[in-house]
Design a protein around this motif. Sequence first.
Motif, PDB file in Angstrom:
ATOM      1  N   LEU A  47       0.086   4.572  11.897  1.00  0.00           N
ATOM      2  CA  LEU A  47      -0.865   3.478  11.769  1.00  0.00           C
ATOM      3  C   LEU A  47      -0.124   2.150  11.836  1.00  0.00           C
ATOM      4  N   SER A  48      -0.784   1.152  12.380  1.00  0.00           N
ATOM      5  CA  SER A  48      -0.210  -0.184  12.363  1.00  0.00           C
ATOM      6  C   SER A  48      -0.442  -0.782  10.986  1.00  0.00           C
ATOM      7  N   GLY A  49       0.194  -1.903  10.746  1.00  0.00           N
ATOM      8  CA  GLY A  49       0.061  -2.547   9.445  1.00  0.00           C
ATOM      9  C   GLY A  49      -1.393  -2.840   9.104  1.00  0.00           C
ATOM     10  N   GLY A  50      -2.134  -3.311  10.105  1.00  0.00           N
ATOM     11  CA  GLY A  50      -3.530  -3.644   9.849  1.00  0.00           C
ATOM     12  C   GLY A  50      -4.345  -2.408   9.511  1.00  0.00           C
ATOM     13  N   GLU A  51      -4.059  -1.318  10.202  1.00  0.00           N
ATOM     14  CA  GLU A  51      -4.816  -0.095   9.941  1.00  0.00           C
ATOM     15  C   GLU A  51      -4.493   0.459   8.556  1.00  0.00           C
ATOM     16  N   ARG A  52      -3.234   0.326   8.161  1.00  0.00           N
ATOM     17  CA  ARG A  52      -2.870   0.781   6.809  1.00  0.00           C
ATOM     18  C   ARG A  52      -3.662   0.009   5.768  1.00  0.00           C
ATOM     19  N   LYS A  53      -3.733  -1.310   5.984  1.00  0.00           N
ATOM     20  CA  LYS A  53      -4.460  -2.140   5.031  1.00  0.00           C
ATOM     21  C   LYS A  53      -5.920  -1.710   4.984  1.00  0.00           C
ATOM     22  N   ARG A  54      -6.474  -1.444   6.165  1.00  0.00           N
ATOM     23  CA  ARG A  54      -7.886  -1.070   6.211  1.00  0.00           C
ATOM     24  C   ARG A  54      -8.099   0.285   5.562  1.00  0.00           C
ATOM     25  N   LEU A  55      -7.119   1.146   5.692  1.00  0.00           N
ATOM     26  CA  LEU A  55      -7.227   2.443   5.035  1.00  0.00           C
ATOM     27  C   LEU A  55      -7.230   2.265   3.514  1.00  0.00           C
ATOM     28  N   ALA A  56      -6.355   1.370   3.051  1.00  0.00           N
ATOM     29  CA  ALA A  56      -6.331   1.109   1.610  1.00  0.00           C
ATOM     30  C   ALA A  56      -7.695   0.617   1.152  1.00  0.00           C
TER      31      ALA A  56
ATOM     32  N   GLN B  91      -7.425  10.866  13.057  1.00  0.00           N
ATOM     33  CA  GLN B  91      -6.496  12.000  13.090  1.00  0.00           C
ATOM     34  C   GLN B  91      -5.041  11.569  13.158  1.00  0.00           C
ATOM     35  N   THR B  92      -4.812  10.283  13.012  1.00  0.00           N
ATOM     36  CA  THR B  92      -3.442   9.783  13.111  1.00  0.00           C
ATOM     37  C   THR B  92      -2.734   9.948  11.773  1.00  0.00           C
ATOM     38  N   ARG B  93      -1.464  10.273  11.859  1.00  0.00           N
ATOM     39  CA  ARG B  93      -0.670  10.281  10.636  1.00  0.00           C
ATOM     40  C   ARG B  93      -0.541   8.860  10.103  1.00  0.00           C
ATOM     41  N   ILE B  94      -0.509   8.775   8.789  1.00  0.00           N
ATOM     42  CA  ILE B  94      -0.346   7.451   8.203  1.00  0.00           C
ATOM     43  C   ILE B  94       1.062   6.949   8.477  1.00  0.00           C
ATOM     44  N   GLY B  95       2.045   7.818   8.268  1.00  0.00           N
ATOM     45  CA  GLY B  95       3.419   7.473   8.631  1.00  0.00           C
ATOM     46  C   GLY B  95       4.058   6.525   7.655  1.00  0.00           C
ATOM     47  N   SER B  96       5.330   6.634   7.572  1.00  0.00           N
ATOM     48  CA  SER B  96       6.061   5.702   6.715  1.00  0.00           C
ATOM     49  C   SER B  96       7.372   5.418   7.395  1.00  0.00           C
TER      50      SER B  96
ATOM     51  N   ASP C 169       0.850  -1.188   0.000  1.00  0.00           N
ATOM     52  CA  ASP C 169       0.000   0.000   0.000  1.00  0.00           C
ATOM     53  C   ASP C 169       0.885   1.238   0.000  1.00  0.00           C
ATOM     54  N   LEU C 170       0.606   2.132  -0.915  1.00  0.00           N
ATOM     55  CA  LEU C 170       1.402   3.350  -1.027  1.00  0.00           C
ATOM     56  C   LEU C 170       0.587   4.516  -0.509  1.00  0.00           C
ATOM     57  N   PHE C 171       1.171   5.235   0.426  1.00  0.00           N
ATOM     58  CA  PHE C 171       0.513   6.433   0.938  1.00  0.00           C
ATOM     59  C   PHE C 171       1.550   7.528   1.061  1.00  0.00           C
ATOM     60  N   LEU C 172       1.061   8.740   1.189  1.00  0.00           N
ATOM     61  CA  LEU C 172       1.949   9.825   1.591  1.00  0.00           C
ATOM     62  C   LEU C 172       1.932   9.832   3.106  1.00  0.00           C
ATOM     63  N   GLY C 173       3.043   9.466   3.695  1.00  0.00           N
ATOM     64  CA  GLY C 173       3.062   9.178   5.123  1.00  0.00           C
ATOM     65  C   GLY C 173       2.757  10.344   6.021  1.00  0.00           C
ATOM     66  N   SER C 174       2.858  11.570   5.513  1.00  0.00           N
ATOM     67  CA  SER C 174       2.697  12.704   6.418  1.00  0.00           C
ATOM     68  C   SER C 174       1.249  13.151   6.532  1.00  0.00           C
ATOM     69  N   LEU C 175       0.354  12.564   5.757  1.00  0.00           N
ATOM     70  CA  LEU C 175      -1.052  12.945   5.867  1.00  0.00           C
ATOM     71  C   LEU C 175      -1.720  12.160   6.987  1.00  0.00           C
ATOM     72  N   THR C 176      -2.823  12.693   7.492  1.00  0.00           N
ATOM     73  CA  THR C 176      -3.599  11.900   8.433  1.00  0.00           C
ATOM     74  C   THR C 176      -4.610  11.070   7.650  1.00  0.00           C
ATOM     75  N   VAL C 177      -5.194  10.118   8.327  1.00  0.00           N
ATOM     76  CA  VAL C 177      -6.141   9.219   7.684  1.00  0.00           C
ATOM     77  C   VAL C 177      -7.294  10.009   7.066  1.00  0.00           C
ATOM     78  N   LEU C 178      -7.784  10.952   7.859  1.00  0.00           N
ATOM     79  CA  LEU C 178      -8.939  11.713   7.397  1.00  0.00           C
ATOM     80  C   LEU C 178      -8.582  12.549   6.176  1.00  0.00           C
ATOM     81  N   GLU C 179      -7.420  13.181   6.222  1.00  0.00           N
ATOM     82  CA  GLU C 179      -6.997  13.998   5.082  1.00  0.00           C
ATOM     83  C   GLU C 179      -6.862  13.158   3.825  1.00  0.00           C
ATOM     84  N   HIS C 180      -6.240  12.000   4.007  1.00  0.00           N
ATOM     85  CA  HIS C 180      -6.051  11.134   2.846  1.00  0.00           C
ATOM     86  C   HIS C 180      -7.404  10.775   2.234  1.00  0.00           C
ATOM     87  N   LEU C 181      -8.327  10.370   3.082  1.00  0.00           N
ATOM     88  CA  LEU C 181      -9.648  10.000   2.573  1.00  0.00           C
ATOM     89  C   LEU C 181     -10.329  11.188   1.905  1.00  0.00           C
TER      90      LEU C 181
END
Lengths: 666, 687
Positions: free
Chosen positions: A216-225, A204-209, A157-169
């Motif tokens: 986010l933990s691995g599971g949360e990243r997957k769920r975000l994807a 409100q958590t950063r996605i992080g890289s 899963d590729l994300f921009l790590g500095s965004l929060t979950v909400l922002e990304h969505l």
Amino acid sequence: MSDSDSKRIDVEAPERVEQHELQVMPVGSTIEVPSLDSTPKLSKRNSSERSLPLRSYSKWSPTEQGATLVWRDLCVYTNVGGSGQRMKRIINNSTGAIQPGTLMALMGSSGSGKTTLMSTLAFRQPAGTVVQGDILINGRRIGPFMHRISGYVYQDDLFLGSLTVLEHLNFMAHLRLDRRVSKEERRLIIKELLERTGLLSAAQTRIGSGDDKKVLSGGERKRLAFAVELLNNPVILFCDEPTTGLDSYSAQQLVATLYELAQKGTTILCTIHQPSSQLFDNFNNVMLLADGRVAFTGSPQHALSFFANHGYYCPEAYNPADFLIGVLATDPGYEQASQRSAQHLCDQFAVSSAAKQRDMLVNLEIHMAQSGNFPFDTEVESFRGVAWYKRFHVVWLRASLTLLRDPTIQWLRFIQKIAMAFIIGACFAGTTEPSQLGVQAVQGALFIMISENTYHPMYSVLNLFPQGFPLFMRETRSGLYSTGQYYAANILALLPGMIIEPLIFVIICYWLTGLRSTFYAFGVTAMCVVLVMNVATACGCFFSTAFNSVPLAMAYLVPLDYIFMITSGIFIQVNSLPVAFWWTQFLSWMLYANEAMTAAQWSGVQNITCFQESADLPCFHTGQDVLDKYSFNESNVYRNLLAMVGLYFGFHLLGYYCLWRRARKL
Amino acid sequence: MGQEDQELLIRGGSKHPSAEHLNNGDSGAASQSCINQGFGQAKNYGTLLPPSPPEDSGSGSGQLAENLTYAWHNMDIFGAVNQPGSGWRQLVNRTRGLFCNERHIPAPRKHLLKNVCGVAYPGELLAVMGSSGAGKTTLLNALAFRSPQGIQVSPSGMRLLNGQPVDAKEMQARCAYVQQDDLFIGSLTAREHLIFQAMVRMPRHLTYRQRVARVDQVIQELSLSKCQHTIIGVPGRVKGLSGGERKRLAFASEALTDPPLLICDEPTSGLDSFTAHSVVQVLKKLSQKGKTVILTIHQPSSELFELFDKILLMAEGRVAFLGTPSEAVDFFSYVGAQCPTNYNPADFYVQVLAVVPGREIESRDRIAKICDNFAISKVARDMEQLLATKNLEKPLEQPENGYTYKATWFMQFRAVLWRSWLSVLKEPLLVKVRLIQTTMVAILIGLIFLGQQLTQVGVMNINGAIFLFLTNMTFQNVFATINVFTSELPVFMREARSRLYRCDTYFLGKTIAELPLFLTVPLVFTAIAYPMIGLRAGVLHFFNCLALVTLVANVSTSFGYLISCASSSTSMALSVGPPVIIPFLLFGGFFLNSGSVPVYLKWLSYLSWFRYANEGLLINQWADVEPGEISCTSSNTTCPSSGKVILETLNFSAADLPLDYVGLAILIVSFRVLAYLALRLRARRKE
């Protein structure tokens, strides 16, 4: 427990037959839109009781009817290596079908073609693959519209790590949803998705890289994807190894979410590698691949009985998934034997009754495709994306946020820059009076100011495009934005920093070193420094998009920089350059800047004091003498400034062209 | 979904009539029930007793191999808790303590392991399993005496080898600890790595031939013979050994000394199932030779699970079970959680013992129940008894000798030198790329400044070219050194912690091995650029220049060592390096006349190798250029008439040449000494 297991198989078998009967019946029946929410919540153990959506010959609408994906005699070839046109067959004559409400697991040992098959079915096959055979979705050949009606969750899963979950969505919702969706609706959709995927607390958590904290933990990243893919409510969802890298509990949660989704009528295909026993129970359909061929499709229980019928008994207290994959895997050391047995199983399956049932379904679909008369376009064409300036705005906002949030690089660089300005200022403080020593000091200070603003920004920007490239490719291919929008938005996001940073630098440096205190001289110097930094980053952008890898870009950029540095006027007089390096004076922004800044410092200066010690030492009497030494011309100031602006746009145009070519090629 | 399933499994199991029966604690009446088939007195579980001694028990005591039973008892471990804002609060507490006469305010601590007991027998493969956060790695670290900082092992805990309490040093001699992430020097081959390890790990009295023989034997044992001549590689960068081979190589380096006890942290993580199987198979083979093997594992597949002789299940820092897999089946059905058929038991146990988010209290209760049940089960009681009778077997032999390091100073030095030399030769970044780069840059400078004449313009250009010599030598060498040296530092840190070699032998060996390269690079550079530019002709002048450039190259290398040793990571070193070099560069006498250096920064210019070298090279170039050799038109006042004038305008004097040599030499020595001290400090701080 074993009793109940076998009982379950017995109970399910007749239901499965019913399901197929139902499938054959609806020829000419009325259209019945299954309302998603009214489906009674069923225990997952007997999922085949679900009411099936009915289809008609007169309407093609996967969002209403659910998507039935079938493929027949599918072969996929891929290019092997660079030597000519050698193709390797990855998928060999595979046939299959997935119906709405099914959660199908695609399993097989590594190298059996799972990912290839799935990306082909999703119309996201990598460049250079050749696809042969029919793939139909509700009777229509798949095409680029798959990007709209289907979701694809990639393994990485590729994300921009500095965004929060909400922002990304939010960003994704802006880019993906129809332009007619109102702000309120968008917020509701996102909120609902966050709830559904259990990410509400992490909104409100950063996605992080990488390894920074608060992520986010691995599971949360997957769920975000997942959440992102679910934004536009896809009818068919592809997941590539969603559980890899998750611990058993998160994996379990994820598959449970998938299962619920399937219950609501989405078609889900999922490759999976080594599921735990519990995970495996969730799938109501498995497809086993061996060496590109189908070794089995059907329910997991049938798989075990099918394998048992052909002499492979799953031992007790053994994970059936491990067992099935183990049987089909190629054992190192016994390649021939294990391949032969796997091929044998594939052959056996091709003539089994399960295969016949599957073929019946496939043939029905193909028949519908041939005889149906669908007004294909209504559903796909009615979609209207966001306006281009809106897209540009979103991409720019995202790029700016990423730059601002980059915790280490941006601020560290800024502080480092200010520190450098103070160090340089302290070194040159009080040395730049109009004397013979002062001439040397002023020229040195000007050169340091130029080179400080050339190298570091240039190399730090090299990583910008290669780093974001995978994400850019993925998003631009699914039509979220165009190459131009992406490039321009990124450059525009860089710009404020690229103006403020050199300005602060030059203010500190200029007054500490005590250079000529006229507004004209300061103005020219400041403009030159700002332009130098921008041209340097433009050049860096061009090289990074041209080579798309930092080491390679460095390999070409460093010698070029070195030439520019040597020929910037302080090390060698420009007029005495050999003919072979004549060209550098037209490209070298360092030379342009050096000439303009020197001219601004020395033009019109009349009384430079000579050495006191002895009279025969060489002496610059006027500013003109200094300019003559470097063969600079004071009338060139504006020409040079313009030339640097030209270089800035030239490099960026070239950079854009390279990115565009690269995006088109893949 | 997960909880439901778990629930279902457990409830399904507890319908077992006997289980409920026993849950009431009515053990007397249950003598007939099926639990007692597992746990009653009728059936004797021999597995908790040591297995029958290996056939070749007659092995002499002189042999390194000895069978060890490792038991631990009452292990309580506390970890530091990081509370938000705790730094400030601690400060407040400290100050308050000072004023209010409360000397000690203990920091809050987390109870990581609670009263953990266990035993591992020779010839057995013991797998520690549990969900993440159960305390697997904490236990393992404590068992290996390698607990990280901030972890307290309570003194009530006992760790016994063959019934004798052990301390860290004794443990070090007998136990091999394979960490989860393996660190290697990527440019060596597997065999070369093992030979190096044999040189520094094995006892002093062995000859080189004996060591190589042992290496060959280990390569055979761990089936590394196919890849012994493959380079190890760096994952993601240089292709080399596969993941499984790397792991086996890590075992092999530990197995060289034939330690009787082997502890592995997550040996299979990151490997695919086949490779994981082959790795565990190797461990199994080692255990069958009479070694005691303890490993942690997260989610083994069914195949893997079958290889374990004993499993230790942990949950919430407590022992939930210890015994053979078949006993585990009985035990779990006894506590009411029966493993369904066609289900991987490992998955099942981990699932049962996991804390399910959202249902914490329930799962904690269940875990507590299981752990309590185990603590009073016969298996546990047997174990306690065994531990109570302390002197199980013969007392421990004393470790071979009292040395901290296995090898002598000279042997360590030779081994490190050999390895560094090999890695210098094989690392393309160091030799091939460097030489090509140097040649290219020299030719480039030569072409741009081709054939300078002694005119006014020529003087300016030659001065520029000479300064470019210095900047090029400096930046190239500093960055090359930082890149290579910092990438090897983690390996050094780990090996120094394992007491393989001393800090000084490493530093000396490493720097001496790289020396030839830093002599060749200036030679190549000067030999190409000097004649092309047309600098001062004459053999003496050339060699003078060569000597100065070589010295500069070595000063900057030493500076590179200093920066890499003093900073914490490669990126840190790379970002600290340039700003520190800039002042030295400015005081070199090119950008700023050495006569106009501000007074308060004068001291800094004495540290600038640019200044010494620039002065030396300019003296070499201009000191004997007579008036009239430089062609000037007489009317031009800005043209220097002779070499002396040039030096004078730059505030250099020809008499200072010896001083410049001395200055550069002092800089080399002092930077290196400082680098060594920084490295030493770092190695010590990490312990």
